[in-house]
Write a protein that holds these residues in place. Structure first.
Motif, PDB file in Angstrom:
ATOM      1  N   GLY A  96       8.951  -3.575 -35.854  1.00  0.00           N
ATOM      2  CA  GLY A  96       7.552  -3.627 -35.490  1.00  0.00           C
ATOM      3  C   GLY A  96       6.920  -2.242 -35.563  1.00  0.00           C
ATOM      4  N   VAL A  97       5.732  -2.166 -36.143  1.00  0.00           N
ATOM      5  CA  VAL A  97       4.982  -0.916 -36.244  1.00  0.00           C
ATOM      6  C   VAL A  97       3.526  -1.184 -35.883  1.00  0.00           C
ATOM      7  N   PRO A  98       2.783  -0.143 -35.475  1.00  0.00           N
ATOM      8  CA  PRO A  98       1.377  -0.335 -35.140  1.00  0.00           C
ATOM      9  C   PRO A  98       0.473  -0.427 -36.357  1.00  0.00           C
ATOM     10  N   GLY A  99       1.027  -0.308 -37.548  1.00  0.00           N
ATOM     11  CA  GLY A  99       0.239  -0.429 -38.768  1.00  0.00           C
ATOM     12  C   GLY A  99       1.006   0.139 -39.950  1.00  0.00           C
ATOM     13  N   MET A 100       0.794  -0.429 -41.133  1.00  0.00           N
ATOM     14  CA  MET A 100       1.423   0.091 -42.341  1.00  0.00           C
ATOM     15  C   MET A 100       0.716   1.386 -42.746  1.00  0.00           C
ATOM     16  N   GLY A 101       1.494   2.421 -43.001  1.00  0.00           N
ATOM     17  CA  GLY A 101       0.909   3.702 -43.363  1.00  0.00           C
ATOM     18  C   GLY A 101       0.599   4.584 -42.173  1.00  0.00           C
ATOM     19  N   VAL A 108      11.470  -1.146 -33.096  1.00  0.00           N
ATOM     20  CA  VAL A 108      10.079  -0.729 -33.243  1.00  0.00           C
ATOM     21  C   VAL A 108      10.031   0.748 -33.622  1.00  0.00           C
ATOM     22  N   ALA A 109       8.954   1.131 -34.285  1.00  0.00           N
ATOM     23  CA  ALA A 109       8.652   2.542 -34.534  1.00  0.00           C
ATOM     24  C   ALA A 109       7.320   2.814 -33.853  1.00  0.00           C
ATOM     25  N   ASN A 110       7.261   3.872 -33.054  1.00  0.00           N
ATOM     26  CA  ASN A 110       6.063   4.099 -32.269  1.00  0.00           C
ATOM     27  C   ASN A 110       5.849   5.575 -31.980  1.00  0.00           C
ATOM     28  N   ALA A 111       4.719   5.859 -31.321  1.00  0.00           N
ATOM     29  CA  ALA A 111       4.377   7.211 -30.888  1.00  0.00           C
ATOM     30  C   ALA A 111       4.168   7.198 -29.383  1.00  0.00           C
ATOM     31  N   GLU A 112       4.087   8.387 -28.795  1.00  0.00           N
ATOM     32  CA  GLU A 112       3.798   8.464 -27.365  1.00  0.00           C
ATOM     33  C   GLU A 112       2.388   7.939 -27.083  1.00  0.00           C
ATOM     34  N   THR A 154      12.202  -5.514 -42.991  1.00  0.00           N
ATOM     35  CA  THR A 154      11.060  -6.419 -42.854  1.00  0.00           C
ATOM     36  C   THR A 154      10.109  -5.807 -41.829  1.00  0.00           C
ATOM     37  N   TRP A 155       8.925  -5.420 -42.300  1.00  0.00           N
ATOM     38  CA  TRP A 155       7.945  -4.771 -41.434  1.00  0.00           C
ATOM     39  C   TRP A 155       7.018  -5.806 -40.806  1.00  0.00           C
ATOM     40  N   LYS A 156       6.750  -5.655 -39.503  1.00  0.00           N
ATOM     41  CA  LYS A 156       5.840  -6.549 -38.808  1.00  0.00           C
ATOM     42  C   LYS A 156       4.864  -5.705 -38.002  1.00  0.00           C
ATOM     43  N   VAL A 157       3.571  -5.999 -38.130  1.00  0.00           N
ATOM     44  CA  VAL A 157       2.533  -5.187 -37.498  1.00  0.00           C
ATOM     45  C   VAL A 157       2.065  -5.820 -36.192  1.00  0.00           C
ATOM     46  N   TYR A 158       2.001  -4.991 -35.137  1.00  0.00           N
ATOM     47  CA  TYR A 158       1.508  -5.404 -33.823  1.00  0.00           C
ATOM     48  C   TYR A 158       0.635  -4.286 -33.255  1.00  0.00           C
TER      49      TYR A 158
END
Length: 397
Positions: free
Chosen positions: A135-140, A184-188, A163-167
């Protein structure tokens, strides 16, 4: 998304007309006025500090803060809608490769991005993520770019093996809970919150893992034409931002509270303190230049840069040295140390996370508190929002 489509998506972003484009193209020489762009992120604390504590004025500058949207931020800088800011190295390298005229000037902080796996999974290494749903907050977005870079150097083809999924950023934890993603991949501040809640374990961490822990994720960056026309102004503005960074490192709790109280971002003082205290605001010039070289090499391996790109030449073109902006000067910076403005190493962020979870606000307000403007929607970034002055933003209820 294939690597080719990723490159096309990044390329198309350069053609977007900037959302904060009312005063583009200005390169007035020898001006003491400087326009500083910001989005409204936790990690932009040095910008807020430099403005509120008078560090720009100490350099003889008249600063104007320009509020912009994430979706057009790169283009707005290149088109001259604002002059200078600090932002993610990996987010700008691809556009610079394609001709975006902006320059990195110095390092601001390290450690804001992570790849995290659900604690109920058997994922413990980067290699374990092959074939998984992330899960990522957006592609790119920066978390997506960071994850791609990590996968590339570990032999994982992010366009085929993931497999990328956007949330929305604030719902990444829920996606983990529901089993819709494995990681998930995320930021603070999302990463710290998910750790505090016991939902995830770190797999790749910018502040802990080599080579990321020794490089800057965010650096001072400026419009190229403006720097060429105003090198002295650019140097003074950069020094103000670096002093802001050192002030934030010395007083993270005070910086976090100020950012919320002055309405630079939607958060709570507690959550912002957790996120901000984890970042390392130790400015540098030499290490910042080395970081651009390292990021370029690994982004090429991850197929985020063209196969024939000379990454060393790209880094030399992307980074610029300014008079009076040196590591020797940085060592001379002295800032106040406010009593009670520090965060002790033994503070339990789980207590702060529990406090956050007691918030009684409606779901929309809570989403805004956790989301960052790093995706198209739903979040605080309005692609159609005009640039407005900081006094207007601060005055909003």
């Amino acid at each position: 998304m294939t690597a080719k489509l990723f490159l096309v998506a990044i390329s198309l972003s350069l053609l977007v007309v900037a959302g904060c484009n009312k005063r583009s193209g200005s390169t007035v020489q020898n001006s003491n006025k400087v326009r500083v762009g910001y989005i409204g992120l936790t990690c932009e604390a040095p910008i807020y500090a430099a403005y509120e504590k008078g560090f720009f004025k100490e350099e003889g500058l008249e600063p104007e803060l320009v509020k912009c949207s994430w979706s057009t931020y790169k283009d707005a800088l290149a088109l001259g809608s604002y002059d200078i800011t600090h932002h993610l190295v990996m987010y700008f390298l691809k556009p610079i490769e394609q001709g975006l005229d902006v320059r990195f000037l110095a390092g601001i902080h390290r450690g804001c991005l992570r790849v995290q796996a659900g604690v109920k999974t058997n994922i413990h290494t980067i290699e374990d993520l092959k074939g998984k749903r992330i899960g990522v907050p957006g592609m790119g977005t920066p978390p997506f770019v960071f994850a791609n870079r990590v996968f590339g150097v570990h032999g994982i083809d992010a366009s085929k093996d993931i497999t990328w999924k956007v949330y929305p950023a604030g719902e990444l934890g829920l996606a983990i809970d529901k089993g819709e993603v494995d990681a998930v991949a995320n930021a603070e501040p999302i990463g710290s919150l998910l750790i505090a809640e016991g939902k995830v374990r770190n797999i790749a961490d910018q502040i802990m893992d080599a080579p990321y822990k020794d490089e800057y994720c965010c650096e001072v960056i400026a419009n190229g034409k403006w720097v060429d026309a105003n090198p002295d102004t650019a140097a003074r503005a950069t020094r103000a931002l670096l002093k802001g960074a050192k002030w934030v490192e010395t007083n993270p709790r005070a910086a976090a509270v100020m950012a919320v109280e002055k309405k630079y971002l939607a958060s709570t003082p507690e959550l912002n303190t957790v996120a901000l205290a984890r970042l390392r605001y130790v400015p540098s010039v030499q290490l910042a230049e080395e970081s651009v070289h390292t990021a370029g090499r690994e982004m090429k391996v991850a197929k985020m840069l063209l196969p024939d790109t000379d990454t060393e030449a790209l880094a030399k073109r992307a980074f610029m040295h300014l008079p009076g902006v040196t590591d020797e000067w940085i060592k001379t910076i002295e800032v106040e140390k406010i009593a009670g403005a520090q965060v002790s190493p033994d503070e339990d962020i789980r207590l702060i996370a529990a406090l956050i979870q007691k918030d009684s606000g409606d779901s929309c307000c809570r989403r805004k508190m956790f989301d960052q403007p790093d995706q198209d929607a739903p979040n605080l970034a309005d692609p159609d929002a005009p640039c407005v002055g900081k006094n207007v933003i601060a005055g909003q209820d």
